[in-house]
Design an enzyme around this catalytic site. Structure first.
Site, mmCIF file in Angstrom:
data_model
loop_
_atom_site.group_PDB
_atom_site.id
_atom_site.type_symbol
_atom_site.label_atom_id
_atom_site.label_comp_id
_atom_site.label_asym_id
_atom_site.label_seq_id
_atom_site.Cartn_x
_atom_site.Cartn_y
_atom_site.Cartn_z
ATOM 1 N N GLN A 291 0.864 -1.182 0.000
ATOM 2 C CA GLN A 291 0.000 0.000 0.000
ATOM 3 C C GLN A 291 0.898 1.229 0.000
ATOM 4 O O GLN A 291 2.102 1.128 0.239
ATOM 5 C CB GLN A 291 -0.854 0.128 1.253
ATOM 6 C CG GLN A 291 -1.785 -0.950 1.585
ATOM 7 C CD GLN A 291 -3.085 -1.035 0.813
ATOM 8 O OE1 GLN A 291 -3.752 -1.995 1.001
ATOM 9 N NE2 GLN A 291 -3.461 -0.125 -0.064
ATOM 10 N N THR B 174 0.155 -4.556 6.665
ATOM 11 C CA THR B 174 0.594 -5.902 6.281
ATOM 12 C C THR B 174 -0.093 -6.335 4.986
ATOM 13 O O THR B 174 -0.220 -7.495 4.684
ATOM 14 C CB THR B 174 0.406 -6.850 7.478
ATOM 15 O OG1 THR B 174 1.210 -6.332 8.545
ATOM 16 C CG2 THR B 174 0.869 -8.267 7.235
ATOM 17 N N HIS B 175 -0.519 -5.352 4.204
ATOM 18 C CA HIS B 175 -1.183 -5.640 2.937
ATOM 19 C C HIS B 175 -0.159 -5.810 1.825
ATOM 20 O O HIS B 175 -0.029 -4.943 0.967
ATOM 21 C CB HIS B 175 -2.157 -4.526 2.576
ATOM 22 C CG HIS B 175 -3.024 -4.103 3.728
ATOM 23 N ND1 HIS B 175 -3.614 -2.873 3.815
ATOM 24 C CD2 HIS B 175 -3.391 -4.762 4.853
ATOM 25 C CE1 HIS B 175 -4.318 -2.782 4.938
ATOM 26 N NE2 HIS B 175 -4.184 -3.919 5.588
ATOM 27 N N ILE B 176 0.579 -6.901 1.858
ATOM 28 C CA ILE B 176 1.496 -7.170 0.755
ATOM 29 C C ILE B 176 0.836 -8.197 -0.147
ATOM 30 O O ILE B 176 0.242 -9.161 0.323
ATOM 31 C CB ILE B 176 2.881 -7.604 1.251
ATOM 32 C CG1 ILE B 176 2.798 -8.736 2.258
ATOM 33 C CG2 ILE B 176 3.604 -6.417 1.887
ATOM 34 C CD1 ILE B 176 4.157 -9.237 2.692
#
Lengths: 251, 592
Positions: free
Chosen positions: B347, B518-520
């Site tokens: 993000q 932790t939006h990978i």
């Protein structure tokens, strides 16, 4: 059994309901299948272990005095709130360095160790415990060379302040240690101990939480979500309660 | 030599959100399902009790619930000509570990993506022309549309009990909701959460500036709720310890609160915790998976044969396991061939802190929930004309402050010393009167040719396997997007009445040491063309037809929203394809 199972060539087996079954002789718990019920037992848990006061666990006496003096510079005492020393920030750092954090436990510490860019993060085999030891030695040496053999904790508070400002401005360099960067770490750690739950050794008697108005480890503000711009009336509480509730929090 | 276990119909790798959803769907079909989870079993009463969960040091600062880097980490560099070094301690993101996965310690934001997000390449090309996009940008359409996914968004929202206000009910724009959302078939299962003071103040200021603020859709429930599986949840108590923490109160949607107690009672489901899958086994043709090999906590290796393999670990671990299993063609950015590791993304996060006069504003900022917040969506996706601005993409902005845990929430305005008497007085002065939105600017991250995942040539994990290497930087498009959004956000914070406004922008180079989210995503992306995707529109591997890869690894690029609702909806969508199509005729669902 419907047709789609046979097309998947499924070998179905009877399941032993109600108990975990062991497949191999000598299998331990880690080869156990979780089946039929949630695998927890009442009252199990992993509660924290509050630090006990007493002598330094990691620091030498002089290191301890130095860190206490640093703690009081970073968070000076005032009329309403104790400083970093009396709040226990040095005790907090000592116990952290003596524990898993000091040893980099759980972190990736396989070689090779190469110097990287700042945005690649910490790249050293040395954990915080060893780095503190090296910093404090270099810091002590610099203080003694500038102030006629006096260690930092014996300096006048104005001299301590000026010395730290000079380290921050890189006017004072420490041997083999990035003094500016490490002092920034000490600032972070002293403040962290000040604001963490008292069970870790700092924030004694929740002085930091009282100072800012944080009510602590509460669990229910349901009645307060809609009460806007009103002062929350209750005093802080820690994970081990409040001093007047038990003796543990008083230690 | 791995010891062979009795064969199962289905083996599931990773028992987080997607693994739990898939296990529940496939056991309903009567299949024998075994789930293998790397981390420990976790449950609310034992692992997140209200007697000690509110511990900022233990859970936030020392990362208690997350994967340990010694178990598994990655190497990182910004550019292809640099040497990647290992991430020795987590920073920019926090990979989960254990049963429940990220569903344990997430905040619970439950956003749907925009209809245009799913056809991004087509949409932007039609509106602005292909030359408007940066040359190295590799965005693509998903192969599934919003309308196809809508019933599955609905399924997951009702599994979780999501609290929110509908903005578009079957095409009709609803007052108080997000007017930009795609049409939804029915309202949210529960009413939106009530908002604390600063969040309502943000909404008021935004409304006065002409925006349409709405409550963030929340997996922290406003009221008691019983989901379709009979799982009961309680209302959130706004304790302010949500992200990084487990919920002791059965108020945050997680596999533990919404699926697992139901699933575990089925006699055709079983699970193994503390067991890490080392590789997916394929037969000699390379086109059929035969099961998995895993190692238990004692170091013993086991083979679990199965007819169907579901790879449902956390996104980046999915990609790693595909590479270690030699399934699919690894991506080569130079030759621009291969797919596994391609289109990795994150993000673009920033925030604006506001400092208010304590005599006038007491926010009690410690009162919060993980997904509380008032947001505006005017600048997300393609909700506005990008023509004059020279970038694509966007994000939502909002006061989404989750609490004020004191280690991280004792802020001072810029220019204040970082220690000493003045620092101490300033902290005391402002703590109750600071607005700290955290991820207040929640921007998308589009994909690029030289941002990707592959295996590192130097560093190894504890089993001797190469670590995965992340090559990741921030491109001018995202930097411009962030500047634009952050400035818009700062205007609203100022309009709230802040006496000091402190924006921080996201700038290049990408920094692995500061947390964003932790939006990978990406690396095993879905699509319609096997040359540019790892899985087809049903998340079925193009190469190995009895392997499905779930999770955010399927995102071809990342929109400006939190990913979990879409991750869950895609899992239900894939489960539906398995139940209604694959089981009738196992094999490729789409010819590629």
């Amino acid at each position: 059994m419907t047709d789609k199972y046979s097309r998947l060539s499924v070998h179905r087996r009877a399941v032993l309901a109600g108990a975990a079954y062991l497949i191999f002789r000598g299998s331990r718990a880690n080869a156990t299948t979780i089946l039929d019920h949630l695998p927890w037992t009442p009252n199990a848990g992993n509660p924290p272990d509050p630090v006990t006061l007493g002598p330094w666990v990691y620091f030498t006496p002089d290191e301890g005095r130095t860190v206490e003096a640093l703690a009081d510079q970073i968070i000076p005492p005032d009329r309403e709130t104790p400083g970093g020393k009396d709040a226990g920030s040095a005790v907090y750092i000592d116990r952290q360095l003596a524990g898993p954090y000091g040893r980099q436990e759980g972190l990736y510490i396989r070689p090779p160790f190469m110097k990287g860019m700042k945005n690649q993060g910490h790249q050293s085999e040395k954990g915080p415990a060893q780095e503190y030891r090296e910093f404090l030695a270099a810091f002590d040496k610099a203080s003694k060379s500038r102030f006629g053999g006096k260690p930092f904790f014996e300096l006048l508070t104005e001299d301590q302040h000026r010395f730290l400002k000079d380290i921050e401005a890189e006017k004072v360099k420490l041997d083999d240690v990035d003094g500016k960067a490490f002092f920034a770490q000490v600032v972070k750690d002293v403040q962290m101990g000040f604001f963490a739950d008292p069970l870790y050794g700092g924030n004694r008697d929740m002085v930091a939480w009282k100072m800012i108005g944080f009510p602590g480890a509460r669990y229910n503000y349901l009645d307060w979500v809609g009460r806007h711009n009103e002062k929350f009336p209750l005093p802080p509480v820690g994970l081990t309660g409040r001093a007047e509730w038990n003796t543990r929090a008083q230690r | 030599m791995a010891k062979r276990l009795p064969k199962k119909d289905v083996v599931i790798i990773g028992l987080g959100w997607t693994g739990s959803i898939m296990a529940n769907e496939l056991t309903d079909e009567g299949l024998e399902v075994m789930a293998i989870e790397r981390g420990p079993w976790r449950d609310s009463p034992t692992d997140f009790p209200p007697t000690y969960m509110q511990d900022e040091l233990r859970y936030r600062i020392r990362h208690e619930l997350f994967a340990r880097p010694e178990q598994m980490t990655f190497t990182f560099r910004n550019k292809m000509d640099q040497t990647a070094l290992p991430i020795r301690s987590w920073g920019a993101f926090m990979p989960p570990n254990g049963v429940g996965g990220g569903g344990v310690h997430w905040n619970g934001e439950m956003w749907r993506f925009l209809p245009s997000d799913f056809v991004l390449k087509t949409h932007l090309t039609q509106r602005y022309g292909a030359s408007f996009l940066p040359e190295d940008m590799t965005i693509q359409d998903w192969g599934v549309t919003y309308d196809e996914l809508e019933p599955f968004y609905d399924r997951f929202e009702y599994t979780c009990g999501t609290s929110g206000t509908a903005g578009n009910l079957r095409g009709q724009i609803m007052e108080g909701g997000n007017p930009f959302e795609g049409p939804r078939g029915r309202p949210y299962p529960t009413l939106a959460q009530p908002q604390p003071f600063s969040h309502t103040l943000f909404a008021k200021a935004a409304r006065e500036l002409g925006y349409k603020p709405f409550p963030q859709p929340s997996g922290n429930l406003s009221t008691a709720y019983t989901n379709p599986l009979g799982m009961k949840m309680g209302p959130c108590t706004y304790c302010g310890f949500c992200e990084w923490f487990g919920c002791a109160n059965y108020s945050k949607a997680s596999p533990q609160t919404t699926i697992l107690p139901h699933l575990i009672r089925k006699d055709n489901f079983s699970a193994r915790a503390n067991s890490e899958v080392l590789r997916i086994e394929v037969d000699r043709t390379g086109k059929r998976a035969t099961g998995v090999v895993f190692v238990d906590a004692s170091g013993e290796e086991w083979e679990q044969p199965a007819d169907l393999v579901i790879l449902s670990a956390f996104s980046i671990f999915n990609v790693q396991l595909l590479l270690h299993s030699k399934i699919g063609k690894p991506y080569d950015p130079v030759a621009n061939v291969g797919t596994v590791g391609r289109n990795y993304s994150h993000q673009t996060i920033s925030s604006v802190n506001g400092f208010f006069d304590p005599k006038k504003y007491n926010f009690n900022p410690f009162i919060g929930s993980g997904s509380i917040g008032m947001c505006v969506d005017e600048f997300n996706g393609d909700n506005f004309d990008h023509g004059p601005h020279g970038f694509v993409g966007g994000g939502y902005i909002g006061q989404v402050q989750t609490g004020a845990r004191p280690i991280e929430s004792t802020l001072v305005p810029p220019g204040t010393p970082s220690w000493g008497a003045e620092w101490k007085q300033t902290v005391k002065h402002y703590y109750l009167s600071t607005v700290k939105p955290g991820t207040g600017v929640h921007g998308g991250f589009y994909s690029y040719r030289d941002i990707y995942l592959d295996l590192d040539p130097t560093y190894k994990d504890r089993f001797g396997r190469p670590l995965m290497r992340i090559t990741m930087d921030l491109k001018p498009n995202e930097v411009k997007q962030n500047k634009f959004l952050t400035d818009k956000f700062a205007e609203i914070i100022k309009a709230m009445g802040a006496e000091k406004v402190a924006p921080t922008y996201r700038t290049a180079p990408y920094d692995m040491t500061t947390y964003q989210t932790t939006h990978i995503n990406g690396g095993a992306v879905m699509g319609t063309d096997p040359n540019t995707s790892v899985v087809n529109r049903y998340l079925q591997s193009w190469d190995v037809s009895n392997l499905f890869v779930l999770g955010a690894s399927a995102f071809p690029q990342n929109p400006g929203y939190n990913p979990t609702l879409t991750v869950g909806a895609l899992a239900y969508w894939a489960a539906d394809a398995i139940r209604t199509k694959y089981l009738q005729s196992p094999g490729r669902l789409i010819d590629g």
